[in-house]
Each structure stands twice: as structure tokens, then as C-alpha cells.
Motif scaffolding. Structure first.
Motif, PDB file in Angstrom:
ATOM      1  N   LYS A  23       0.896  -1.412   0.134  1.00  0.00           N
ATOM      2  CA  LYS A  23      -0.022  -0.134   0.185  1.00  0.00           C
ATOM      3  C   LYS A  23       0.752   1.358   0.090  1.00  0.00           C
ATOM      4  O   LYS A  23       1.854   1.269   0.690  1.00  0.00           O
ATOM      5  N   THR A  24       0.404   2.296  -0.698  1.00  0.00           N
ATOM      6  CA  THR A  24       1.290   3.578  -0.650  1.00  0.00           C
ATOM      7  C   THR A  24       1.131   4.177   0.586  1.00  0.00           C
ATOM      8  O   THR A  24      -0.089   4.427   1.107  1.00  0.00           O
ATOM      9  N   PRO A  25       2.054   4.580   1.115  1.00  0.00           N
ATOM     10  CA  PRO A  25       2.074   5.205   2.662  1.00  0.00           C
ATOM     11  C   PRO A  25       1.288   6.747   2.160  1.00  0.00           C
ATOM     12  O   PRO A  25       1.723   7.199   1.042  1.00  0.00           O
ATOM     13  N   THR A  26       0.575   7.319   3.320  1.00  0.00           N
ATOM     14  CA  THR A  26      -0.032   8.363   3.243  1.00  0.00           C
ATOM     15  C   THR A  26       1.064   9.483   3.590  1.00  0.00           C
ATOM     16  O   THR A  26       1.799   9.454   4.764  1.00  0.00           O
ATOM     17  N   ILE A  27       1.195  10.318   2.597  1.00  0.00           N
ATOM     18  CA  ILE A  27       2.184  11.429   2.897  1.00  0.00           C
ATOM     19  C   ILE A  27       1.706  12.844   3.016  1.00  0.00           C
ATOM     20  O   ILE A  27       1.137  13.210   2.048  1.00  0.00           O
ATOM     21  N   VAL A  28       2.278  13.631   3.875  1.00  0.00           N
ATOM     22  CA  VAL A  28       1.923  15.084   3.918  1.00  0.00           C
ATOM     23  C   VAL A  28       2.973  15.918   3.809  1.00  0.00           C
ATOM     24  O   VAL A  28       4.023  15.560   4.182  1.00  0.00           O
ATOM     25  N   VAL A  29       2.784  17.180   3.459  1.00  0.00           N
ATOM     26  CA  VAL A  29       3.714  18.341   3.429  1.00  0.00           C
ATOM     27  C   VAL A  29       3.939  18.964   4.781  1.00  0.00           C
ATOM     28  O   VAL A  29       2.763  19.629   5.244  1.00  0.00           O
ATOM     29  N   PRO A  39       1.498  11.707   8.471  1.00  0.00           N
ATOM     30  CA  PRO A  39       0.681  12.485   9.160  1.00  0.00           C
ATOM     31  C   PRO A  39       0.465  12.073  10.755  1.00  0.00           C
ATOM     32  O   PRO A  39       0.967  10.971  11.143  1.00  0.00           O
ATOM     33  N   HIS A  40       0.323  13.133  11.419  1.00  0.00           N
ATOM     34  CA  HIS A  40       0.007  12.856  12.789  1.00  0.00           C
ATOM     35  C   HIS A  40       1.324  12.361  13.709  1.00  0.00           C
ATOM     36  O   HIS A  40       1.264  11.783  14.602  1.00  0.00           O
ATOM     37  N   ARG A  41       2.604  13.151  13.292  1.00  0.00           N
ATOM     38  CA  ARG A  41       3.928  12.781  13.793  1.00  0.00           C
ATOM     39  C   ARG A  41       4.568  14.042  13.944  1.00  0.00           C
ATOM     40  O   ARG A  41       4.280  15.089  13.024  1.00  0.00           O
ATOM     41  N   VAL A  42       5.453  13.929  14.971  1.00  0.00           N
ATOM     42  CA  VAL A  42       6.345  15.202  15.166  1.00  0.00           C
ATOM     43  C   VAL A  42       7.363  14.962  14.133  1.00  0.00           C
ATOM     44  O   VAL A  42       8.067  13.934  14.038  1.00  0.00           O
TER      45      VAL A  42
END
Length: 63
Positions: A23-29, A39-42
Motif C-alpha cells: 500500500k502506498t503510504p500517506t504522505i503530507v507536506v 501524518p500525525h507525527r512530530v
């Protein structure tokens, strides 16, 4: 151990294994640095979470 009475067809085998995929990981900018993070990480490079500084960087001693 039980022995199968009939052979499984190639199609049945492939349908059963159809969910074995990556599965492709969810990545945010990251808004502070502009780098991609989970997401949801320091973020370890900036130390920000939800716009607040949570983790401060340690200064390395010059030797």
C-alpha cells in the motif's frame, strides 16, 4: 494432515492472493520545512506538531 480432494485452479489461487500487495503510504507536506512526512507525527528535522514547537533540537558540542 488433510489432503485436498480437488486441485485449486490458477484463478482461485490468484484471486485469493490478490490482496497481497504493497500500500502506498500517506504522505503530507510539513508547513514549516516543506518536506514530506507521515501524518500525525512530530517531524524530527523541525520538531513541530500542529504548528507548535514540541521537540527542541539538541546542540552538538564542538570538540
Amino acid at each position: 494432515m488433510a489432503i485436498p480432494f480437488r486441485r485449486h485452479s490458477k484463478g482461485a489461487k490468484r484471486r485469493r492472493r490478490s490482496h497481497y500487495k504493497l500500500k502506498t503510504p500517506t504522505i503530507v507536506v510539513d508547513p514549516q520545512t516543506g518536506e514530506f512526512t507521515l501524518p500525525h507525527r512530530v517531524t524530527p528535522n523541525s520538531g513541530y506538531y500542529k504548528g507548535q514547537l514540541v521537540l527542541e533540537k539538541k546542540n552538538k558540542k564542538a570538540e
